[in-house]
Design an enzyme around this catalytic site. Structure first.
Site, PDB file in Angstrom:
ATOM      1  N   CYS A 103      12.916   5.839 -51.291  1.00  0.00           N
ATOM      2  CA  CYS A 103      13.384   5.891 -52.705  1.00  0.00           C
ATOM      3  C   CYS A 103      13.217   4.330 -53.142  1.00  0.00           C
ATOM      4  O   CYS A 103      13.151   3.567 -52.206  1.00  0.00           O
ATOM      5  CB  CYS A 103      14.619   6.266 -53.084  1.00  0.00           C
ATOM      6  SG  CYS A 103      16.020   5.300 -52.810  1.00  0.00           S
ATOM      7  N   CYS A 146      15.049   2.451 -54.936  1.00  0.00           N
ATOM      8  CA  CYS A 146      15.983   1.613 -54.842  1.00  0.00           C
ATOM      9  C   CYS A 146      16.330   1.049 -53.649  1.00  0.00           C
ATOM     10  O   CYS A 146      16.926  -0.030 -53.266  1.00  0.00           O
ATOM     11  CB  CYS A 146      17.514   2.367 -55.458  1.00  0.00           C
ATOM     12  SG  CYS A 146      17.943   3.647 -54.736  1.00  0.00           S
TER      13      CYS A 146
END
Lengths: 91, 147
Positions: free
Chosen positions: B56, B58
């Site tokens: 992902c 992040c």
């Protein structure tokens, strides 16, 4: 810092707390938010007083450690939503 | 293909290779099997940081860069290891069994001291934050728990 899915709104990919007009709160990762409601992924829910825990108790744990999901995906209709906030901002 | 089948499929190894390599370059031991996880974590002396890596944004934009900065701190874990959620499912599940009191999250970081999980940084503490903020959070934990 957002994600590459700019068409899904600023909360896309963020873990949010959805407070309802009733005793229930939801915590999950926001997929989309529209005028019709919010779609959450990996969602837990808690009713005030459930398992002997107030909503504040529940959110205190969630803020520190996250949630054990009860649903892979869940849609909360706009009419039920009182407030949406990022879990990470409740610290 | 049903969504449930897609969810169980690991990501393309070529896609995640740079994400895995980033952790190896930080000095993390990459654990790809449950046995490797147990062997690593069952050595309970000292401090261990286990990073649950993921594809992902992040992880790429906040967690790994923040961890890289934090590992430059004077006080830091004796050993660092990583598993990759979405690629090494067995290793990730085994790793999570060592800190099952915390909800599963990826990316995430858990700090062990003498075998006990003493600090947990789940995804919601990472998403939307810049690397220095993530590093600050980790360094605060390192200063508290690492010699």
């Amino acid at each position: 810092m957002g994600t590459f899915h700019d068409d899904k709104g600023e909360l896309h990919g963020m873990t949010v707390v959805v407070r309802t007009h009733g005793p229930r709160v939801y915590v999950g990762r926001c997929d989309t938010r529209t005028d019709e409601g919010i779609v959450l992924m990996d969602v837990d829910q808690h009713d005030d007083g459930q398992d002997g825990k107030t909503t504040a108790d529940y959110l205190d744990f969630a803020v520190k450690y996250g949630v054990f999901k009860k649903h892979d995906m869940l849609r909360v209709p706009a009419g039920e939503i009182a407030d949406v906030s990022r879990l990470g901002e409740l610290r | 293909m049903p969504a449930s089948s897609m969810a169980a499929m690991p990501y393309d190894p070529q896609l995640v290779a740079p994400m895995r390599q980033e952790m190896v370059e930080m000095g993390a031991a990459e654990l790809t099997t449950g046995q490797e996880v147990d062997d690593f974590l069952n050595a309970r002396d000292g401090t261990v940081l286990l990073f649950v890596n993921s594809v992902c944004g992040c992880a790429a934009g906040s967690a790994r860069p923040g961890l890289r900065v934090a590992l430059g701190n004077d006080k830091k874990p004796d050993r660092v290891a990583t598993v990759f959620a979405g690629q090494h499912a067995e290793a990730t599940a085994k790793a999570r069994s060592h800190f099952s009191q915390f909800p599963p999250s990826s990316p995430s970081a858990v700090l062990f001291r003498n075998g006990e999980a003493v600090y947990y940084m789940p995804r919601h503490m990472i998403e939307g934050r810049d690397p220095p903020s993530v590093a600050f959070e980790l360094v605060t934990a390192f200063d508290e728990f690492c010699a």
